[in-house]
Scaffold this motif. Structure first.
Motif, PDB file in Angstrom:
ATOM      1  N   TYR A  56       7.726  23.039  71.774  1.00  0.00           N
ATOM      2  CA  TYR A  56       6.441  23.740  71.737  1.00  0.00           C
ATOM      3  C   TYR A  56       6.582  25.067  70.980  1.00  0.00           C
ATOM      4  O   TYR A  56       7.660  25.611  70.815  1.00  0.00           O
ATOM      5  N   HIS A  57       5.422  25.575  70.523  1.00  0.00           N
ATOM      6  CA  HIS A  57       5.353  26.849  69.793  1.00  0.00           C
ATOM      7  C   HIS A  57       4.407  27.780  70.524  1.00  0.00           C
ATOM      8  O   HIS A  57       3.284  27.403  70.858  1.00  0.00           O
ATOM      9  N   ASN A 115      -2.079  17.646  62.369  1.00  0.00           N
ATOM     10  CA  ASN A 115      -1.807  16.532  63.293  1.00  0.00           C
ATOM     11  C   ASN A 115      -0.912  16.945  64.467  1.00  0.00           C
ATOM     12  O   ASN A 115       0.047  16.244  64.832  1.00  0.00           O
ATOM     13  N   PHE A 116      -1.231  18.126  65.054  1.00  0.00           N
ATOM     14  CA  PHE A 116      -0.548  18.520  66.289  1.00  0.00           C
ATOM     15  C   PHE A 116      -1.249  17.810  67.460  1.00  0.00           C
ATOM     16  O   PHE A 116      -2.480  17.803  67.546  1.00  0.00           O
ATOM     17  N   LYS A 117      -0.462  17.252  68.374  1.00  0.00           N
ATOM     18  CA  LYS A 117      -1.031  16.447  69.465  1.00  0.00           C
ATOM     19  C   LYS A 117      -1.523  17.302  70.621  1.00  0.00           C
ATOM     20  O   LYS A 117      -2.537  16.972  71.263  1.00  0.00           O
ATOM     21  N   ARG A 132      -1.636  32.648  77.485  1.00  0.00           N
ATOM     22  CA  ARG A 132      -0.829  32.389  76.297  1.00  0.00           C
ATOM     23  C   ARG A 132      -1.163  31.011  75.734  1.00  0.00           C
ATOM     24  O   ARG A 132      -1.422  30.065  76.493  1.00  0.00           O
ATOM     25  N   ILE A 133      -1.123  30.923  74.401  1.00  0.00           N
ATOM     26  CA  ILE A 133      -1.527  29.699  73.724  1.00  0.00           C
ATOM     27  C   ILE A 133      -0.283  28.997  73.206  1.00  0.00           C
ATOM     28  O   ILE A 133       0.574  29.618  72.551  1.00  0.00           O
ATOM     29  N   TYR A 134      -0.213  27.674  73.471  1.00  0.00           N
ATOM     30  CA  TYR A 134       0.945  26.870  73.066  1.00  0.00           C
ATOM     31  C   TYR A 134       0.472  25.694  72.218  1.00  0.00           C
ATOM     32  O   TYR A 134      -0.651  25.203  72.377  1.00  0.00           O
ATOM     33  N   MET A 135       1.386  25.208  71.347  1.00  0.00           N
ATOM     34  CA  MET A 135       1.106  24.033  70.517  1.00  0.00           C
ATOM     35  C   MET A 135       2.368  23.175  70.452  1.00  0.00           C
ATOM     36  O   MET A 135       3.498  23.685  70.476  1.00  0.00           O
ATOM     37  N   ARG A 136       2.136  21.838  70.353  1.00  0.00           N
ATOM     38  CA  ARG A 136       3.258  20.901  70.212  1.00  0.00           C
ATOM     39  C   ARG A 136       2.843  19.774  69.291  1.00  0.00           C
ATOM     40  O   ARG A 136       1.741  19.248  69.405  1.00  0.00           O
ATOM     41  N   LYS A 137       3.776  19.435  68.397  1.00  0.00           N
ATOM     42  CA  LYS A 137       3.477  18.407  67.394  1.00  0.00           C
ATOM     43  C   LYS A 137       3.307  17.031  68.043  1.00  0.00           C
ATOM     44  O   LYS A 137       2.347  16.322  67.793  1.00  0.00           O
ATOM     45  N   ASP A 138       4.286  16.668  68.876  1.00  0.00           N
ATOM     46  CA  ASP A 138       4.244  15.385  69.595  1.00  0.00           C
ATOM     47  C   ASP A 138       5.067  15.517  70.871  1.00  0.00           C
ATOM     48  O   ASP A 138       5.533  16.601  71.215  1.00  0.00           O
ATOM     49  N   ASP A 139       5.299  14.389  71.550  1.00  0.00           N
ATOM     50  CA  ASP A 139       6.005  14.423  72.829  1.00  0.00           C
ATOM     51  C   ASP A 139       7.466  14.800  72.675  1.00  0.00           C
ATOM     52  O   ASP A 139       8.080  15.317  73.616  1.00  0.00           O
TER      53      ASP A 139
END
Length: 357
Positions: free
Chosen positions: A344-345, A323-325, A333-340
């Motif tokens: 970020y990762h 459930n990453f938004k 580069r690739i980034y991910m974030r759970k919510d607002d």
């Protein structure tokens, strides 16, 4: 008066048949038979020469009438023995003293002791012979076992040395393998960086329907008009469709656009993002390009290297599972974030992606 000289050729024995002409004997003056001194049981000290004149045997004496006249013949009642072989040795002297119980016990003990000693010696000799034979066999077997153990020990020592050498070689190979893995990993990262750097001026347009008579350059120009991105033809170096990684996929081939500089590429990407934010319900699709048929969404993103593309696909799957938004790409580069509200990762590799929860 002395007897007439006796002819020793033929003698008539009255006591036994075991005599010979050389034996000491007495001859009866009446029946002319001869008797051994031992058979008559005469005393040892009697003189055979003196008493032999006028001597009568016990049988003739018993038949003669008793006159009471004393003569030189000892009167004794004897039992005439039958035919018997003369003993080799004189009989044991009789004793008038009675044998006591203690003497009997002593004799019995002596006999028993001698018999026991004899039996003990025989048994000891038999046991020793048996033990010596068995011990000889055991000694031979032990010698063979010793030789076998020495052989096995030599083989074991050789195997041990080989094992030590193999362990040392294995450790060296393991260390070398770790170094090689580290070098390969580093080279893989560097190759991926080079591949991504070579794509720094490229943009990828996905899901544009294919037509036989299409002009890819015109499709790119039409997209630039729709998203309000003013890019002249001289800023586009090349544009073409690339082969699909999965040939069985129903999705159309992607279009790769190479611009003159990364700045122009970033301008093109920014215009596409801005267009999609203006009308979220009507994002860029096939109808904006005048392509007939169903409404198909069109995606514009950076041209990623094969490794980054696989990492980006895995990140999108991980985002759905946890459930990453947000999942996005910036400069390869690739980034991910759970919510607002979360941080970020940066996803550098698969191991970091697997650690995300």
């Amino acid at each position: 008066m002395p007897n007439t000289p006796i002819s020793r050729g033929k003698l008539s024995w009255g006591c036994c048949d075991g005599g010979s002409a050389h034996d000491v004997f007495l001859r009866c003056t009446n029946c002319k038979k001869v008797y051994h001194k031992s058979c008559l049981a005469l005393p040892e000290n009697i003189d055979m020469t003196e008493s032999s004149y006028g001597w009568k045997c016990p049988l003739c004496t018993s038949k003669a009438p008793k006159t009471g006249k004393d003569d030189n013949t000892p009167v004794r009642n004897i039992t005439v023995r039958g035919n018997k072989k003369q003993p080799c040795s004189p009989p044991c002297k009789s004793s008038d003293t009675p044998v006591t119980t203690e003497e009997v016990k002593e004799i019995v003990q002596t006999v028993i002791q001698k018999e026991m000693e004899s039996l003990y010696n025989k048994m000891s000799k038999s046991i020793l012979d048996t033990l010596n034979k068995q011990l000889k066999d055991v000694s031979e077997e032990l010698s063979k076992v010793k030789e076998s153990i020495e052989f096995m020990n030599a083989e074991f020592e050789e195997c041990k040395m080989e094992s030590i050498a193999m362990k040392k070689s294995y450790k060296e190979l393991q260390d070398e393998n770790c170094k090689v893995k580290s070098a390969v990993q580093e080279l893989t990262i560097r190759v991926n960086q080079l591949e991504q750097s070579a794509r720094s001026s490229n943009a990828e347009i996905q899901c544009v329907p294919e037509r036989k008579t299409e002009n890819v350059l015109n499709i790119v120009k039409d997209i630039c008009k729709v998203i309000n991105c003013n890019i002249s033809d001289d800023k586009i170096v090349n544009c073409t469709r690339i082969a699909k990684i999965n040939r069985s996929s129903p999705r159309p081939r992607s279009i790769i656009v190479q611009f003159t500089t990364p700045f122009i590429r970033d301008q093109f990407l920014a215009s596409a993002i801005k267009f999609n934010k203006i009308d979220v319900s009507n994002k860029l699709n096939s109808t904006h390009l005048g392509i007939p048929g169903n409404k198909i969404p069109i995606y514009i993103l950076e041209h990623l290297s094969p490794a980054n593309k696989a990492l980006h696909a895995a990140a999108r799957i991980k985002a759905k599972e946890n459930n990453f938004k947000y999942v996005w790409v910036r400069n390869g580069r690739i980034y991910m974030r759970k919510d607002d509200n979360s941080k970020y990762h940066l996803i550098k590799n698969m191991s970091l992606l697997e650690k995300l929860v």
